[in-house]
Design a protein around this motif. Structure first.
Motif, PDB file in Angstrom:
ATOM      1  N   ASP A   4       0.843  -1.183   0.000  1.00  0.00           N
ATOM      2  CA  ASP A   4       0.000   0.000   0.000  1.00  0.00           C
ATOM      3  C   ASP A   4       0.887   1.244   0.000  1.00  0.00           C
ATOM      4  O   ASP A   4       2.114   1.157   0.152  1.00  0.00           O
ATOM      5  N   ASN A   5       0.274   2.428  -0.178  1.00  0.00           N
ATOM      6  CA  ASN A   5       1.002   3.669   0.072  1.00  0.00           C
ATOM      7  C   ASN A   5       1.582   3.601   1.482  1.00  0.00           C
ATOM      8  O   ASN A   5       0.900   3.167   2.412  1.00  0.00           O
ATOM      9  N   CYS A   6       2.808   4.027   1.639  1.00  0.00           N
ATOM     10  CA  CYS A   6       3.472   3.966   2.949  1.00  0.00           C
ATOM     11  C   CYS A   6       4.043   5.332   3.303  1.00  0.00           C
ATOM     12  O   CYS A   6       4.878   5.864   2.576  1.00  0.00           O
ATOM     13  N   THR A   7       3.587   5.871   4.421  1.00  0.00           N
ATOM     14  CA  THR A   7       4.076   7.160   4.902  1.00  0.00           C
ATOM     15  C   THR A   7       4.400   7.047   6.381  1.00  0.00           C
ATOM     16  O   THR A   7       3.634   6.440   7.143  1.00  0.00           O
ATOM     17  N   ALA A   8       5.533   7.606   6.791  1.00  0.00           N
ATOM     18  CA  ALA A   8       5.935   7.541   8.193  1.00  0.00           C
ATOM     19  C   ALA A   8       6.620   8.837   8.606  1.00  0.00           C
ATOM     20  O   ALA A   8       7.342   9.454   7.819  1.00  0.00           O
ATOM     21  N   ILE A   9       6.354   9.242   9.841  1.00  0.00           N
ATOM     22  CA  ILE A   9       7.098  10.329  10.490  1.00  0.00           C
ATOM     23  C   ILE A   9       7.613   9.776  11.804  1.00  0.00           C
ATOM     24  O   ILE A   9       6.837   9.268  12.617  1.00  0.00           O
ATOM     25  N   VAL A  10       8.908   9.857  12.012  1.00  0.00           N
ATOM     26  CA  VAL A  10       9.522   9.428  13.262  1.00  0.00           C
ATOM     27  C   VAL A  10      10.017  10.675  13.987  1.00  0.00           C
ATOM     28  O   VAL A  10      10.808  11.451  13.434  1.00  0.00           O
TER      29      VAL A  10
END
Length: 272
Positions: A248-254
């Protein structure tokens, strides 16, 4: 001795195996993309002063114009924050600040979908930080996690049919996890009563992960915890998640909070 704190962040988004990226995100003052790129990365840091707001939205792919919904929600949040005075940014409860952004996003999306006579919407998960205080608010199934002292805890609530059935002790069917019962842009309901939220006080070494559901689809929670403990940035999580078939679309903020003590330097001061 003087206490200082630094909030560092990394962010990444990838289209995965899909034809378009319907995710979007906000990094404090960074405005959302109108057309999300197939892959992008960001990094930066802030001191532990002033209001800082991060967000991830995942447009509902089965509905009309999910990519527009995710961008619109964060654009509404941006306008809501810009309407605040400096005093309000420093004194209003973080819950109220985030809720105002959600409410404006709901109003804007409902107006848009009524205009085009369609239905649709987006998930939205927000993190606000001010001083040593944090607050998380969400609608939909884009999760927010906190890694603290080796324990990974989900701060958000998954507003899906699957969770509802589990709570009601009903059999969960295949596909129930993809049916959202709450999201930004829904036709009915008071956003204030629908959102899930939790707040607390930051501790040295805290690590937050805001992401679209493509990340936990491609990474087991144990893998996420281990990677964050080992210092992984957002792009490492995204690259891991897109390795699965039909990613799927994958977005992350760490986001990492680090406190440190600095010894004040004085002329003539000696150390042993």
């Amino acid at each position: 001795m003087e206490n200082t704190a630094i909030l560092t962040y990394t962010a990444s988004s990838h289209v995965g195996s899909r034809s378009e990226n319907q995710d979007n995100f906000r990094l404090n003052s960074e405005k959302p993309f109108f057309n999300m790129p197939e892959h992008c990365e960001f990094s930066g840091e802030y001191t532990g002063e002033g209001l800082q707001v991060f967000g991830v939205c995942d447009g509902m792919g089965g509905e009309a114009m999910g990519e527009v919904a995710s961008m619109s929600a964060l654009d509404s949040l941006e306008r809501s924050l810009q309407e605040l005075s400096e005093e309000e940014k420093n004194t209003l409860p973080l819950e109220e600040i985030l809720l105002r952004g959600m409410q404006l996003g709901q109003k804007d999306l409902r107006g848009f979908y009524q205009l085009i006579r369609r239905t649709g919407g987006t998930t939205i998960t927000l993190l606000a930080v001010r001083g040593k205080e944090y607050h998380v608010m969400n609608l939909g199934d884009s999760p927010a996690f906190l890694l603290r002292e080796g324990i990974l805890k989900e701060l958000s609530v998954q507003h899906s049919m699957a969770l509802y059935k589990k709570e009601m002790e009903l059999p969960v069917q295949e596909g129930d996890q993809h049916i959202l019962l709450r999201f930004l842009g829904m036709a009915e309901g008071d956003i204030e009563t629908l959102v899930s939220h939790v707040g607390g006080t930051l501790q040295d070494g805290d690590c937050f992960l805001l992401c679209s559901d493509g990340i936990p689809k491609g990474c087991k929670l144990l893998e996420i915890r281990q990677m964050l403990e080992e210092g992984a940035d957002a792009d490492a999580l995204v690259q891991k998640a897109i390795q699965v078939e039909y990613a799927d679309n994958c977005t992350a903020i760490v986001i990492r909070w680090k406190e440190k003590e600095e010894e004040a330097e004085h002329e003539g001061e000696s150390t042993v």
